[in-house]
Design a protein around this motif. Structure first.
Motif, PDB file in Angstrom:
ATOM      1  N   ALA A  87     -10.205  -2.125   4.417  1.00 33.64           N
ATOM      2  CA  ALA A  87     -10.351  -0.882   5.173  1.00 33.64           C
ATOM      3  C   ALA A  87     -11.349  -1.176   6.285  1.00 33.64           C
ATOM      4  O   ALA A  87     -12.071  -2.190   6.224  1.00 33.64           O
ATOM      5  N   LYS A  88     -11.402  -0.295   7.268  1.00 33.13           N
ATOM      6  CA  LYS A  88     -12.256  -0.565   8.428  1.00 33.13           C
ATOM      7  C   LYS A  88     -13.726  -0.532   8.047  1.00 33.13           C
ATOM      8  O   LYS A  88     -14.205   0.403   7.407  1.00 33.13           O
TER       9      LYS A  88
ATOM     10  N   VAL B 186      -2.865 -12.124   7.718  1.00 37.05           N
ATOM     11  CA  VAL B 186      -4.292 -11.964   7.411  1.00 37.05           C
ATOM     12  C   VAL B 186      -5.100 -12.495   8.596  1.00 37.05           C
ATOM     13  O   VAL B 186      -4.804 -13.572   9.131  1.00 37.05           O
TER      14      VAL B 186
ATOM     15  N   ALA C 192      -0.689  -7.111   2.144  1.00 37.83           N
ATOM     16  CA  ALA C 192       0.078  -7.828   1.122  1.00 37.83           C
ATOM     17  C   ALA C 192       1.406  -8.342   1.687  1.00 37.83           C
ATOM     18  O   ALA C 192       1.963  -9.305   1.170  1.00 37.83           O
ATOM     19  N   GLU C 193       1.892  -7.714   2.740  1.00 35.85           N
ATOM     20  CA  GLU C 193       3.142  -8.154   3.363  1.00 35.85           C
ATOM     21  C   GLU C 193       3.000  -9.513   4.035  1.00 35.85           C
ATOM     22  O   GLU C 193       4.000 -10.141   4.370  1.00 35.85           O
TER      23      GLU C 193
ATOM     24  N   PHE D  64      -8.987  -8.686   7.787  1.00 32.57           N
ATOM     25  CA  PHE D  64      -7.983  -7.631   8.011  1.00 32.57           C
ATOM     26  C   PHE D  64      -6.642  -8.221   7.593  1.00 32.57           C
ATOM     27  O   PHE D  64      -6.088  -9.069   8.285  1.00 32.57           O
TER      28      PHE D  64
ATOM     29  N   LYS E 172       0.981   4.916   9.996  1.00 32.56           N
ATOM     30  CA  LYS E 172       1.715   5.149   8.744  1.00 32.56           C
ATOM     31  C   LYS E 172       1.109   6.326   7.989  1.00 32.56           C
ATOM     32  O   LYS E 172      -0.085   6.617   8.126  1.00 32.56           O
TER      33      LYS E 172
ATOM     34  N   PHE F 153      -6.103  -9.513  -1.565  1.00 28.25           N
ATOM     35  CA  PHE F 153      -7.361  -9.983  -0.970  1.00 28.25           C
ATOM     36  C   PHE F 153      -8.084 -10.966  -1.905  1.00 28.25           C
ATOM     37  O   PHE F 153      -8.292 -12.134  -1.546  1.00 28.25           O
TER      38      PHE F 153
ATOM     39  N   GLY G 148       0.846  -1.187   0.000  1.00 32.48           N
ATOM     40  CA  GLY G 148       0.000   0.000   0.000  1.00 32.48           C
ATOM     41  C   GLY G 148       0.884   1.240   0.000  1.00 32.48           C
ATOM     42  O   GLY G 148       0.584   2.224  -0.650  1.00 32.48           O
TER      43      GLY G 148
HETATM   44  C1  OOB Z   1      -5.245  -5.462   2.181  1.00 32.04           C
HETATM   45  O1  OOB Z   1      -3.922  -5.375   1.858  1.00 32.04           O
HETATM   46  P1  OOB Z   1      -3.132  -4.025   1.530  1.00 32.04           P
HETATM   47  O2  OOB Z   1      -1.709  -4.425   1.452  1.00 32.04           O
HETATM   48  O3  OOB Z   1      -3.751  -3.339   0.367  1.00 32.04           O
HETATM   49  O4  OOB Z   1      -3.368  -3.046   2.752  1.00 32.04           O
HETATM   50  C2  OOB Z   1      -3.048  -3.417   4.069  1.00 32.04           C
HETATM   51  C3  OOB Z   1      -3.570  -2.366   5.032  1.00 32.04           C
HETATM   52  C4  OOB Z   1      -3.469  -2.810   6.477  1.00 32.04           C
HETATM   53  O5  OOB Z   1      -2.197  -2.616   7.009  1.00 32.04           O
HETATM   54  C5  OOB Z   1      -4.519  -1.894   7.081  1.00 32.04           C
HETATM   55  O6  OOB Z   1      -4.004  -0.608   7.248  1.00 32.04           O
HETATM   56  C6  OOB Z   1      -5.600  -1.845   6.036  1.00 32.04           C
HETATM   57  O7  OOB Z   1      -4.947  -2.136   4.808  1.00 32.04           O
HETATM   58  N1  OOB Z   1      -6.650  -2.844   6.252  1.00 32.04           N
HETATM   59  C7  OOB Z   1      -7.664  -2.733   7.156  1.00 32.04           C
HETATM   60  C8  OOB Z   1      -8.466  -3.887   6.997  1.00 32.04           C
HETATM   61  N2  OOB Z   1      -7.920  -4.651   6.021  1.00 32.04           N
HETATM   62  C9  OOB Z   1      -6.820  -3.992   5.592  1.00 32.04           C
HETATM   63  N3  OOB Z   1      -7.948  -1.794   8.057  1.00 32.04           N
HETATM   64  C10 OOB Z   1      -9.047  -1.983   8.825  1.00 32.04           C
HETATM   65  N4  OOB Z   1      -9.862  -3.053   8.735  1.00 32.04           N
HETATM   66  C11 OOB Z   1      -9.608  -4.033   7.835  1.00 32.04           C
HETATM   67  N5  OOB Z   1     -10.431  -5.099   7.757  1.00 32.04           N
HETATM   68  O8  OOB Z   1      -5.941  -4.486   2.322  1.00 32.04           O
HETATM   69  C12 OOB Z   1      -5.774  -6.844   2.374  1.00 32.04           C
HETATM   70  C13 OOB Z   1      -4.968  -7.943   2.102  1.00 32.04           C
HETATM   71  C14 OOB Z   1      -5.478  -9.220   2.277  1.00 32.04           C
HETATM   72  C15 OOB Z   1      -6.771  -9.387   2.719  1.00 32.04           C
HETATM   73  C16 OOB Z   1      -7.573  -8.296   2.984  1.00 32.04           C
HETATM   74  C17 OOB Z   1      -7.068  -7.016   2.821  1.00 32.04           C
END
Ligand code: OOB
Length: 520
Positions: free
Chosen positions: A301-302, A330, A326-327, A323, A423, A229, A184
């Protein structure tokens, strides 16, 4: 060092625990094709492809790509929409041991040229035109040996011309890096995430189990296929692992997805919160039969508690909060969690060996139930970004924990609740924007003296972006937005609002205070 490996003692532990089973993507597809070759694996664009066909096409394409000069370890930027060819190209590259770099369809020349140059990519794979945008335009002036086009290739290489006869290709080892995902991001330039066959296959195999996937499951890929995701939580790969069927939606809106749910008997899908709300609204008036849908996953996202409470009644299925990042790490709410837990928490980790630390600003663990920074280490969380030694020194602790940048607390039942973010990022309905990246682009404009980009609350997207700009000469908002577009920045990163200010608020040590800016 371009990739930080798992320390040998951890790798041993993860193998001994049965997480890493020595599987590869190529081997996995071969096994599924042998086990149920005639079953449909993928549905997209009116076409249905069986496991056997997918396996054969991957082999043929792998041979063609090798013929083009693409070999093990080469990076290939893949920017395909939700189409069957996305997976054909992925599996072909996996078979060779070449690394897809997963760009999103929304990325433009600024992002793509950076991915190509930074990874020294051997090729860039695109559709001809998608959603009215001609991707061959990005290819113009791009420094990459081969541009491969799914569709009308123009002066480039046609994907179809690479479909050859299968050849003997040695293939990668399970511990090899399989692909590079995008972070992200919270810095000026996006970071790349190296995931191995071992670690990634574990993450989606375990996800498929948690989500109860089997041969009867039908997963709808509504979000962009290249995002973590819909790729692996459990996503299309988890579905293929389980022998189910994945349906690819060209758009995530209800108008496209509801008919697909009805026609294909979709049982599970994943959405970001704003789309989930759109579906909830649309479900009230739809004439489509959505009764096959058993689970709606929401993540990225939340999801507010109020929104979460509306999902199950409106769609007649279970809600699962996801939640992830990509790092690696999950978290899922589980199907046997009480309803209160499902609507108020973001779940628990996939693995018993996901280590979770919640620490204060000085790095000391907080008291149970208190809010702090989430750090994590485990069998599918990276130990370092790709080619980023300097950044890795701060993004990871000396003992290998990833600093997620998320502010969380843990309930007595062990469920994580996301309370905020440390962040410097904007989460625009699941699309991540690194403030510094946009700031750097704005600073390149001659009229801009100083700038700070922050999130502003938004009822629909959760957050939108706002740039506070100090100018040195007169300039207007449309001019600045056009400037960013001309620089080839993806549309979702263009600030939703631009405010001109006299000065930017500073902290006691003279740094720009984003906290005070957000308050404004
Ligand atoms: C998913 O992956 P990314 O790499 O696009 O973003 C990760 C970030 C997390 O560090 C957090 O800040 C936010 O996205 N996030 C959430 C969340 N899911 C992700 N913040 C609040 N509630 C949630 N449920 O976004 C991702 C990767 C794999 C599965 C689902 C989401």
């Amino acid at each position: 060092m371009s990739v930080v490996p798992y320390p040998p003692e951890f790798a041993e532990r993860y193998r001994a625990a049965g997480y890493w089973r020595g599987e590869t993507f190529g081997g996995m597809l071969r096994e599924r094709a042998a086990a149920h070759g005639d079953r449909v694996a993928l549905v997209g664009g009116g076409e249905r492809v069986t496991y056997r066909e997918l396996d054969e096409r991957a082999d043929g394409l792998a041979a063609g790509l090798v013929g083009l000069g693409i070999g093990a370890g080469d990076r290939v930027v893949v920017q395909l929409p939700n189409r069957i060819s996305f997976y054909e190209v992925c599996f072909a590259l996996f078979r060779i041991g070449a690394l897809p770099v997963f760009a999103l369809p929304a990325h433009r020349s600024s992002e793509i040229s950076y991915f190509c140059e930074f990874t020294e990519a051997a090729a860039y794979v695109i559709p001809d035109v998608n959603d009215g945008f001609d991707h061959r335009r990005i290819a113009e002036g791009l420094k990459v040996p081969h541009v491969i086009v799914d569709g009308d290739p123009g002066e480039h290489v046609s994907l179809d011309s690479l479909r050859g006869k299968p050849a003997d290709i040695p293939g990668p080892a399970p511990s090899d890096v399989a692909f590079l995902q995008l972070s992200g991001g919270s810095t000026g330039l996006p970071k790349l995430i190296p995931r191995t066959h071992d670690d990634y296959i574990y993450s989606f195999r375990a996800s498929a189990e948690i989500c109860g996937l089997d041969e009867t499951s039908v997963y709808l890929c509504a979000l962009p296929a290249g995002h973590n995701f819909p790729m692996s939580s459990p996503g299309v790969f988890g579905t293929l692992y389980a022998g189910g069927r994945a349906v690819l939606a060209p758009h995530p809106g209800p108008d496209t997805c509801f008919p697909l749910i009805e026609a294909e008997g979709v049982t599970i899908t994943g959405l970001v919160p704003p789309l989930a709300l759109l579906w909830v609204e649309a479900a009230r008036r739809t004439e489509h039969d959505l009764s096959s849908l058993r689970v709606l996953q929401v993540g990225g996202a939340k999801l507010s508690e109020e929104a979460a409470r509306r999902v199950s009644p409106a769609l007649g299925c279970a809600l699962q909060q996801v939640f992830g990042m990509a790092e690696g790490l999950v978290n899922y709410t589980r199907f046997d969690d009480p309803e209160e837990t499902v609507v108020t928490t973001q779940g628990t980790p996939i693995s018993p060996d996901d280590e979770i630390l919640i620490v204060d600003d000085s790095g000391s663990p907080v008291a149970p139930g208190e809010t702090g920074h989430l750090l994590t280490r485990g069998p599918y969380t990276i130990r370092g970004y790709y080619r980023a030694e300097e950044h890795n020194a701060t993004a990871f602790t000396p003992d290998g924990f990833y600093r997620t940048g998320d502010i969380v607390r843990r309930t007595p039942t062990g469920h994580l609740v996301v309370e905020g973010r440390a962040k410097d990022q904007i989460n625009r309905g699941g699309e991540k924007i690194a403030a510094e990246e946009v700031e750097n682009h704005l600073l390149a404009h001659p009229a801009v003296h100083d700038v700070s980009v922050v999130a502003i609350p938004d009822a629909y997207l959760g957050e939108r972006s706002c740039a506070h700009v100090v100018t040195r000469s007169p300039v207007r908002v449309p001019e600045l937005k056009a400037f960013l577009r001309e620089r080839g920045l993806a549309d979702y990163k263009i600030p939703d609002r631009i405010e001109f200010v006299e000065t930017l608020p500073t902290t006691a040590v003279g740094k720009i205070s984003k906290v005070r800016l957000r308050e404004r």
